[in-house]
Design a protein around this motif. Structure first.
Motif, PDB file in Angstrom:
ATOM      1  N   GLN A  90    -118.217  17.558  55.282  1.00 31.81           N
ATOM      2  CA  GLN A  90    -119.332  17.480  54.346  1.00 31.81           C
ATOM      3  C   GLN A  90    -120.008  16.121  54.461  1.00 31.81           C
ATOM      4  O   GLN A  90    -119.348  15.098  54.653  1.00 31.81           O
ATOM      5  CB  GLN A  90    -118.862  17.715  52.910  1.00 31.81           C
ATOM      6  N   ALA A  91    -121.328  16.145  54.334  1.00 29.41           N
ATOM      7  CA  ALA A  91    -122.123  14.920  54.348  1.00 29.41           C
ATOM      8  C   ALA A  91    -122.608  14.657  52.928  1.00 29.41           C
ATOM      9  O   ALA A  91    -123.133  15.563  52.264  1.00 29.41           O
ATOM     10  CB  ALA A  91    -123.310  15.069  55.299  1.00 29.41           C
ATOM     11  N   HIS A 151    -120.773  26.233  61.533  1.00 28.98           N
ATOM     12  CA  HIS A 151    -121.580  26.996  60.586  1.00 28.98           C
ATOM     13  C   HIS A 151    -121.728  26.157  59.321  1.00 28.98           C
ATOM     14  O   HIS A 151    -120.723  25.757  58.726  1.00 28.98           O
ATOM     15  CB  HIS A 151    -120.914  28.330  60.239  1.00 28.98           C
ATOM     16  N   GLY A 152    -122.963  25.901  58.918  1.00 30.42           N
ATOM     17  CA  GLY A 152    -123.149  25.028  57.764  1.00 30.42           C
ATOM     18  C   GLY A 152    -124.364  25.379  56.936  1.00 30.42           C
ATOM     19  O   GLY A 152    -125.249  26.137  57.362  1.00 30.42           O
ATOM     20  N   TYR A 153    -124.391  24.809  55.726  1.00 28.54           N
ATOM     21  CA  TYR A 153    -125.503  24.997  54.796  1.00 28.54           C
ATOM     22  C   TYR A 153    -126.100  23.646  54.419  1.00 28.54           C
ATOM     23  O   TYR A 153    -125.366  22.699  54.115  1.00 28.54           O
ATOM     24  CB  TYR A 153    -125.037  25.706  53.516  1.00 28.54           C
ATOM     25  N   PHE A 154    -127.427  23.588  54.427  1.00 29.62           N
ATOM     26  CA  PHE A 154    -128.134  22.429  53.899  1.00 29.62           C
ATOM     27  C   PHE A 154    -128.248  22.613  52.384  1.00 29.62           C
ATOM     28  O   PHE A 154    -128.835  23.593  51.916  1.00 29.62           O
ATOM     29  CB  PHE A 154    -129.522  22.311  54.528  1.00 29.62           C
ATOM     30  N   LEU A 155    -127.683  21.684  51.632  1.00 29.28           N
ATOM     31  CA  LEU A 155    -127.603  21.827  50.180  1.00 29.28           C
ATOM     32  C   LEU A 155    -128.674  21.041  49.437  1.00 29.28           C
ATOM     33  O   LEU A 155    -129.168  21.484  48.400  1.00 29.28           O
ATOM     34  CB  LEU A 155    -126.213  21.384  49.701  1.00 29.28           C
ATOM     35  N   ARG A 156    -129.009  19.879  49.953  1.00 28.31           N
ATOM     36  CA  ARG A 156    -130.030  19.024  49.339  1.00 28.31           C
ATOM     37  C   ARG A 156    -130.763  18.275  50.446  1.00 28.31           C
ATOM     38  O   ARG A 156    -130.183  18.004  51.498  1.00 28.31           O
ATOM     39  CB  ARG A 156    -129.394  17.998  48.384  1.00 28.31           C
ATOM     40  N   PRO A 157    -132.015  17.893  50.206  1.00 31.51           N
ATOM     41  CA  PRO A 157    -132.713  17.070  51.201  1.00 31.51           C
ATOM     42  C   PRO A 157    -132.027  15.714  51.340  1.00 31.51           C
ATOM     43  O   PRO A 157    -131.593  15.119  50.349  1.00 31.51           O
ATOM     44  CB  PRO A 157    -134.121  16.911  50.614  1.00 31.51           C
ATOM     45  N   PRO A 178    -127.551   5.677  52.721  1.00 30.10           N
ATOM     46  CA  PRO A 178    -126.495   5.919  53.714  1.00 30.10           C
ATOM     47  C   PRO A 178    -125.876   7.305  53.530  1.00 30.10           C
ATOM     48  O   PRO A 178    -125.919   7.881  52.440  1.00 30.10           O
ATOM     49  CB  PRO A 178    -125.477   4.815  53.420  1.00 30.10           C
ATOM     50  N   ILE A 179    -125.324   7.830  54.606  1.00 32.05           N
ATOM     51  CA  ILE A 179    -124.652   9.132  54.588  1.00 32.05           C
ATOM     52  C   ILE A 179    -123.160   8.910  54.779  1.00 32.05           C
ATOM     53  O   ILE A 179    -122.738   8.212  55.706  1.00 32.05           O
ATOM     54  CB  ILE A 179    -125.190  10.054  55.698  1.00 32.05           C
ATOM     55  N   THR A 180    -122.366   9.484  53.883  1.00 36.43           N
ATOM     56  CA  THR A 180    -120.912   9.420  53.976  1.00 36.43           C
ATOM     57  C   THR A 180    -120.389  10.776  54.427  1.00 36.43           C
ATOM     58  O   THR A 180    -120.820  11.815  53.923  1.00 36.43           O
ATOM     59  CB  THR A 180    -120.286   9.057  52.612  1.00 36.43           C
ATOM     60  N   LEU A 181    -119.457  10.777  55.374  1.00 37.71           N
ATOM     61  CA  LEU A 181    -118.910  12.013  55.919  1.00 37.71           C
ATOM     62  C   LEU A 181    -117.439  12.152  55.541  1.00 37.71           C
ATOM     63  O   LEU A 181    -116.675  11.186  55.624  1.00 37.71           O
ATOM     64  CB  LEU A 181    -119.056  12.035  57.439  1.00 37.71           C
ATOM     65  N   GLY A 187    -122.995  10.370  46.313  1.00 37.32           N
ATOM     66  CA  GLY A 187    -121.869  11.117  45.772  1.00 37.32           C
ATOM     67  C   GLY A 187    -122.059  12.617  45.723  1.00 37.32           C
ATOM     68  O   GLY A 187    -121.159  13.339  45.281  1.00 37.32           O
ATOM     69  N   GLU A 188    -123.208  13.130  46.193  1.00 41.91           N
ATOM     70  CA  GLU A 188    -123.460  14.567  46.172  1.00 41.91           C
ATOM     71  C   GLU A 188    -123.578  15.101  47.597  1.00 41.91           C
ATOM     72  O   GLU A 188    -124.162  14.436  48.467  1.00 41.91           O
ATOM     73  CB  GLU A 188    -124.745  14.884  45.404  1.00 41.91           C
ATOM     74  N   PRO A 189    -123.045  16.298  47.865  1.00 42.25           N
ATOM     75  CA  PRO A 189    -123.122  16.845  49.225  1.00 42.25           C
ATOM     76  C   PRO A 189    -124.543  17.276  49.572  1.00 42.25           C
ATOM     77  O   PRO A 189    -125.223  17.915  48.770  1.00 42.25           O
ATOM     78  CB  PRO A 189    -122.175  18.050  49.176  1.00 42.25           C
TER      79      PRO A 189
END
Length: 251
Positions: free
Chosen positions: A65-66, A33-39, A45-48, A70-72
């Motif tokens: 969290q992705a 279960h997750g939420y998309f917070l920003r485009p 690059p994506i940090t997990l 520096g922002e999720p």
């Protein structure tokens, strides 16, 4: 994606892979279960980051969290379970034409197919796609999907690929019900959240039927639910997602 945004299913799948790497091989994901917070930005690059929040006798939970810059951009909790015996039933798969009897996106779009040529997912809409127009305004649809390339046999890979595919076309019942195609002028849409439940293992590179419906839309939001079946009729996953969908005609 043509918009320069990261496809949401990619981020969901990456989170599944990252969380799976922190549990033992005897445990498989049964829900996320997750939420998309920003485009997401395709050029960044994506940090997990994975947090172990629970390890029980039968279940384990992970917060993942992705991040970009520096922002999720996506935050989720995934749950894993041992392979336990128990009660079993499922809703039957609806009767629909076989994928070979359904027009491909290339056949539907003709010269405009270049927009989807590089998609790793092959899709065939039983009731016709809504790429350019809405052929049948209804709140339900059925779509045959599969990963174009042959994948390795690792079940964990196919679970992640299924998560990737689960974000593909799930938004469309809301749009279809309101007579809105992807080409509608001024359309702005985004996934707000995403939930997937894995019920049984299946190969993501073989045809799967994605049955989806939109029970309601209001206030610039639309609710969509879906069930994913193997060609043989096994229910392998359930999905729920709420989207933002705005067009000038409804503002």
């Amino acid at each position: 994606m043509p918009s320069g945004r990261v496809f949401g299913g990619q981020v969901v799948a990456q989170c599944v892979v990252a969380a799976t790497a922190t549990v033992g091989p005897d445990r498989a994901p049964h829900s996320l279960h997750g939420y998309f917070l920003r485009p997401g930005d395709v050029d960044e690059p994506i940090t997990l980051a994975v947090e172990r929040i629970h390890d029980g006798r039968s279940f384990a939970r992970r917060r993942v969290q992705a991040y970009q810059r520096g922002e999720p951009i996506f935050s989720a909790i995934a749950s894993f379970q041992d392979h336990d015996p128990g009660m079993e039933h499922q809703m039957p798969m609806p009767e629909v034409p076989a994928p070979e009897e359904v027009a491909s996106a290339e056949e539907e779009l003709g010269g405009a197919f270049a927009l989807l040529r590089h998609s790793p997912i092959e899709a065939r809409h039983v009731h016709g796609g809504i790429y350019l127009e809405v052929p049948d305004a209804r709140a339900t649809q059925a779509t045959w999907l599969r990963i174009r390339s042959r994948l390795d046999d690792d079940p964990a890979l196919h679970r992640a690929a299924l998560a990737y595919m689960s974000d593909f076309t799930i938004q469309e019942p809301t749009l279809r019900a309101n007579g809105v195609s992807w080409r509608t002028k001024g359309l702005r849409s985004a996934s707000l959240d995403h939930a997937i439940w894995w019920h049984r293992d299946a190969r993501a590179d073989e045809w799967l039927l994605y049955v989806a419906e939109s029970p309601t839309s209001r206030g610039g939001r639309g609710m969509n639910t879906g069930r994913i079946y193997t060609r043989g009729g096994e229910l392998v996953a359930s999905v729920a997602q709420e989207i933002m969908a705005r067009t000038p005609a409804f503002n």
